[in-house]
Scaffold this motif. Structure first.
Motif, PDB file in Angstrom:
ATOM      1  N   LEU A 191      28.380  20.552 -41.543  1.00 31.89           N
ATOM      2  CA  LEU A 191      27.096  20.675 -40.830  1.00 31.89           C
ATOM      3  C   LEU A 191      27.164  20.132 -39.407  1.00 31.89           C
ATOM      4  CD1 LEU A 191      24.734  19.693 -43.779  1.00 31.89           C
ATOM      5  CD2 LEU A 191      24.886  21.936 -42.674  1.00 31.89           C
ATOM      6  N   ILE A 192      28.160  19.289 -39.135  1.00 31.24           N
ATOM      7  CA  ILE A 192      28.392  18.829 -37.761  1.00 31.24           C
ATOM      8  C   ILE A 192      29.896  18.890 -37.469  1.00 31.24           C
ATOM      9  CG2 ILE A 192      26.333  17.360 -37.519  1.00 31.24           C
ATOM     10  CD1 ILE A 192      28.120  14.917 -38.118  1.00 31.24           C
ATOM     11  N   GLY A 193      30.213  19.025 -36.194  1.00 31.03           N
ATOM     12  CA  GLY A 193      31.610  19.100 -35.782  1.00 31.03           C
ATOM     13  C   GLY A 193      31.647  19.286 -34.279  1.00 31.03           C
ATOM     14  N   GLU A 194      32.813  19.662 -33.772  1.00 36.13           N
ATOM     15  CA  GLU A 194      32.940  19.811 -32.323  1.00 36.13           C
ATOM     16  C   GLU A 194      32.452  21.203 -31.894  1.00 36.13           C
ATOM     17  OE1 GLU A 194      36.921  19.279 -30.842  1.00 36.13           O
ATOM     18  OE2 GLU A 194      36.177  18.914 -28.816  1.00 36.13           O
ATOM     19  N   LEU A 195      31.744  21.238 -30.752  1.00 39.28           N
ATOM     20  CA  LEU A 195      31.286  22.535 -30.218  1.00 39.28           C
ATOM     21  C   LEU A 195      31.988  22.778 -28.881  1.00 39.28           C
ATOM     22  CD1 LEU A 195      27.373  22.501 -30.618  1.00 39.28           C
ATOM     23  CD2 LEU A 195      28.987  24.000 -31.787  1.00 39.28           C
ATOM     24  N   PRO A 196      33.202  23.332 -28.901  1.00 36.88           N
ATOM     25  CA  PRO A 196      33.884  23.519 -27.612  1.00 36.88           C
ATOM     26  C   PRO A 196      33.190  24.587 -26.775  1.00 36.88           C
ATOM     27  CG  PRO A 196      35.291  24.227 -29.443  1.00 36.88           C
ATOM     28  CD  PRO A 196      33.945  23.900 -30.015  1.00 36.88           C
ATOM     29  N   ILE A 197      33.054  24.306 -25.483  1.00 43.03           N
ATOM     30  CA  ILE A 197      32.426  25.293 -24.590  1.00 43.03           C
ATOM     31  C   ILE A 197      33.536  26.142 -23.980  1.00 43.03           C
ATOM     32  CG2 ILE A 197      31.119  25.559 -22.432  1.00 43.03           C
ATOM     33  CD1 ILE A 197      29.671  22.977 -23.092  1.00 43.03           C
ATOM     34  N   GLY A 198      33.396  27.440 -24.059  1.00 43.06           N
ATOM     35  CA  GLY A 198      34.403  28.338 -23.481  1.00 43.06           C
ATOM     36  C   GLY A 198      35.711  28.290 -24.253  1.00 43.06           C
ATOM     37  N   VAL A 199      36.808  28.479 -23.538  1.00 50.20           N
ATOM     38  CA  VAL A 199      38.120  28.480 -24.192  1.00 50.20           C
ATOM     39  C   VAL A 199      38.512  27.028 -24.481  1.00 50.20           C
ATOM     40  CG1 VAL A 199      40.540  29.162 -23.973  1.00 50.20           C
ATOM     41  CG2 VAL A 199      38.753  30.527 -22.882  1.00 50.20           C
ATOM     42  N   PRO A 200      38.791  26.696 -25.744  1.00 49.42           N
ATOM     43  CA  PRO A 200      39.114  25.293 -26.040  1.00 49.42           C
ATOM     44  C   PRO A 200      40.420  24.860 -25.377  1.00 49.42           C
ATOM     45  CG  PRO A 200      38.934  26.594 -28.072  1.00 49.42           C
ATOM     46  CD  PRO A 200      38.839  27.540 -26.932  1.00 49.42           C
ATOM     47  N   GLN A 201      40.434  23.640 -24.871  1.00 45.59           N
ATOM     48  CA  GLN A 201      41.656  23.081 -24.289  1.00 45.59           C
ATOM     49  C   GLN A 201      42.445  22.317 -25.352  1.00 45.59           C
ATOM     50  OE1 GLN A 201      42.204  23.873 -20.934  1.00 45.59           O
ATOM     51  NE2 GLN A 201      40.377  25.062 -21.419  1.00 45.59           N
ATOM     52  N   ASN A 202      41.744  21.841 -26.364  1.00 44.86           N
ATOM     53  CA  ASN A 202      42.397  21.004 -27.375  1.00 44.86           C
ATOM     54  C   ASN A 202      42.997  21.862 -28.496  1.00 44.86           C
ATOM     55  OD1 ASN A 202      39.784  18.919 -26.585  1.00 44.86           O
ATOM     56  ND2 ASN A 202      41.879  18.221 -26.370  1.00 44.86           N
ATOM     57  N   LEU A 203      44.022  21.296 -29.120  1.00 49.17           N
ATOM     58  CA  LEU A 203      44.823  22.077 -30.070  1.00 49.17           C
ATOM     59  C   LEU A 203      44.026  22.556 -31.293  1.00 49.17           C
ATOM     60  CD1 LEU A 203      47.581  23.155 -30.964  1.00 49.17           C
ATOM     61  CD2 LEU A 203      48.088  20.889 -31.891  1.00 49.17           C
ATOM     62  N   VAL A 204      43.325  21.655 -31.957  1.00 46.83           N
ATOM     63  CA  VAL A 204      42.718  22.051 -33.243  1.00 46.83           C
ATOM     64  C   VAL A 204      41.614  23.092 -33.087  1.00 46.83           C
ATOM     65  CG1 VAL A 204      41.466  21.204 -35.285  1.00 46.83           C
ATOM     66  CG2 VAL A 204      43.552  20.067 -34.509  1.00 46.83           C
ATOM     67  N   PRO A 205      40.680  22.945 -32.125  1.00 49.21           N
ATOM     68  CA  PRO A 205      39.721  24.038 -31.954  1.00 49.21           C
ATOM     69  C   PRO A 205      40.399  25.364 -31.588  1.00 49.21           C
ATOM     70  CG  PRO A 205      39.093  22.142 -30.617  1.00 49.21           C
ATOM     71  CD  PRO A 205      40.388  21.806 -31.264  1.00 49.21           C
ATOM     72  N   PHE A 206      41.532  25.284 -30.870  1.00 51.40           N
ATOM     73  CA  PHE A 206      42.239  26.536 -30.553  1.00 51.40           C
ATOM     74  C   PHE A 206      42.834  27.140 -31.824  1.00 51.40           C
ATOM     75  CE2 PHE A 206      43.194  28.800 -26.584  1.00 51.40           C
ATOM     76  CZ  PHE A 206      43.835  29.904 -27.137  1.00 51.40           C
ATOM     77  N   ILE A 207      43.361  26.282 -32.686  1.00 51.77           N
ATOM     78  CA  ILE A 207      43.915  26.774 -33.964  1.00 51.77           C
ATOM     79  C   ILE A 207      42.810  27.455 -34.774  1.00 51.77           C
ATOM     80  CG2 ILE A 207      44.768  26.019 -36.236  1.00 51.77           C
ATOM     81  CD1 ILE A 207      46.464  23.910 -34.854  1.00 51.77           C
ATOM     82  N   THR A 208      41.663  26.781 -34.935  1.00 51.69           N
ATOM     83  CA  THR A 208      40.629  27.357 -35.816  1.00 51.69           C
ATOM     84  C   THR A 208      40.034  28.628 -35.199  1.00 51.69           C
ATOM     85  OG1 THR A 208      38.942  25.848 -34.925  1.00 51.69           O
ATOM     86  CG2 THR A 208      40.064  25.154 -36.949  1.00 51.69           C
ATOM     87  N   GLN A 209      39.911  28.652 -33.860  1.00 50.33           N
ATOM     88  CA  GLN A 209      39.367  29.867 -33.227  1.00 50.33           C
ATOM     89  C   GLN A 209      40.353  31.035 -33.323  1.00 50.33           C
ATOM     90  OE1 GLN A 209      37.526  29.571 -29.386  1.00 50.33           O
ATOM     91  NE2 GLN A 209      36.094  27.983 -30.041  1.00 50.33           N
ATOM     92  N   THR A 210      41.648  30.721 -33.325  1.00 50.45           N
ATOM     93  CA  THR A 210      42.645  31.791 -33.508  1.00 50.45           C
ATOM     94  C   THR A 210      42.580  32.288 -34.955  1.00 50.45           C
ATOM     95  OG1 THR A 210      44.032  30.698 -31.865  1.00 50.45           O
ATOM     96  CG2 THR A 210      45.097  32.391 -33.209  1.00 50.45           C
TER      97      THR A 210
END
Ligand code: WQD
Length: 343
Positions: A191-210
């Motif tokens: 129910l809560i977590g990180e909300l990256p704006i635009g293209v994520p710079q950090n590894l894990v949000p990039f992994i999950t978005q891929t």
């Protein structure tokens, strides 16, 4: 029961800390300017704790409003200060935004709190970025602080210096600065977590978005580093463990009898994981095959950065409990949830 002000309490680490603080019985007031969050995070917090948390939309850059807010909340005895901008790349492009957001907000908050002439236990959100390229690994709190690699990193160094000087001069402030390593994961409720704006710079949000198809392919930034598999090593810490470090730091300060206390603590797991290990961990714990390739090194990356955490273990009585797999599965569940909810 102490009353705790959480600035930036709807942000990534702030929201998880609010949940843990509420569980341990603290009375909480959140302020946030919503510049990097959403009221859906407030809904998420309220749903997890089954309680409507006190939230005020406020921009700490506005001194007048900050001062009147503090005057209306003179019974605050603890402050956890998360409110700040945190994108390293953006800070290089727009340094004034970072110095204004991160430094003037801190100064406004401290000036308003100082006028209360009341004991304040203050936790500052700092970062392992203050160490730059470490000379000795694992990194201890005694590692020398070098010229910051980015304006963002500099705001963390300056923030610590401001607090150090303030503590020396005032009997009203006791301060702990927590230097986070690499926070990852989300609350297990999704129910809560990180909300990256635009293209994520950090590894894990990039992994999950891929993995979910928002990004076509993940690029590993270099596999020719001097590490066991050639990719960089980091100390990835579950955000819920990190949240709990704030509770431990706060109760340590609340119990402290002396004044003029300032100290810094590393908050990590003490374990180093490579980029490839994180990717494999994600694939194994979720059953998803990730589309990735090897690319060039990213400017500014250090080959290894991991913490010596015995000071936080011994002094604050805190240690991490959750695993990287826990963090990756929770990050994936969160990604699926935000995709459905269209945050
Ligand atoms: C981790 C590893 C990348 C993205 C940053 C800030 C730091 C702190 C945490 C705030 C590195 C590699 C990444 C990608 C990759 N933030 N990577 N492909 O750089 O250790 O720290 O976030 O306080 O200040 O600098 O974290 O998640 O960006 O990178 O290969 O698409 O993943 O090269 O080795 P970093 P990160």
């Amino acid at each position: 029961m102490s009353k705790i002000l959480v600035t930036g309490g709807l942000g990534y680490i702030g929201s998880h800390t609010v949940v843990e603080l509420h569980k341990s019985g603290h009375d909480i007031v959140i302020i946030d300017d919503l510049s990097n969050s959403s009221l859906k995070i407030l809904d998420g917090i309220n749903e997890i704790i089954n309680f409507n948390i006190n939230f005020i939309e406020l921009d700490l850059k506005n001194f007048k409003q900050t001062k009147s807010f503090i005057k209306e909340n003179i019974d605050i005895d603890g402050v956890i200060h998360f409110a700040a901008s945190k994108a390293v790349g953006e800070s290089v492009e727009d340094p004034l935004k970072y110095y204004t957001n991160n430094i003037s907000s801190l100064l406004n908050l401290l000036n308003a709190l100082k006028s209360l002439e009341r004991k304040i236990n203050f936790i500052f959100s700092s970062s392992a970025t203050v160490y730059g390229k470490p000379e000795i690994l694992p990194i201890t709190e005694n590692e020398s602080i070098k010229v910051a690699e980015s304006p963002y990193g500099n705001t963390k160094q300056i923030g610590e210096e401001i607090l150090f000087d303030l503590v020396k001069s005032s009997p009203y402030f006791n301060v702990i600065s927590l230097r986070y390593f690499n926070p990852i994961g989300a609350h297990n409720s999704a129910l809560i977590g990180e909300l990256p704006i635009g293209v994520p710079q950090n590894l894990v949000p990039f992994i999950t978005q891929t993995a979910i198809g928002k990004r076509e392919i993940l690029t590993i930034f270099g596999n020719d580093y001097d590490t066991h598999d050639g990719t960089c090593l980091r100390d990835y810490i579950h955000v819920v463990d990190l949240a709990n470090a704030h509770l431990k730091a706060l109760s340590f300060l609340i119990k402290k009898k002396e004044n003029n206390y300032f100290d810094t603590f590393n908050i990590g797991t003490g374990k180093a994981s490579s980029v490839l290990e994180l990717i494999k961990g994600f694939e194994e714990s979720t059953g998803i095959n990730l589309n990735y390739k090897i690319g060039d090194r990213r400017i500014g990356d250090v080959d290894q950065c991991f913490a010596e955490v015995s000071k936080a273990n011994n002094v604050l009585n805190w240690k991490s409990n959750l695993t990287i797999e826990d963090a990756l599965v929770s990050a994936w569940n969160w990604e699926k949830n935000i995709n459905n909810e269209k945050f």
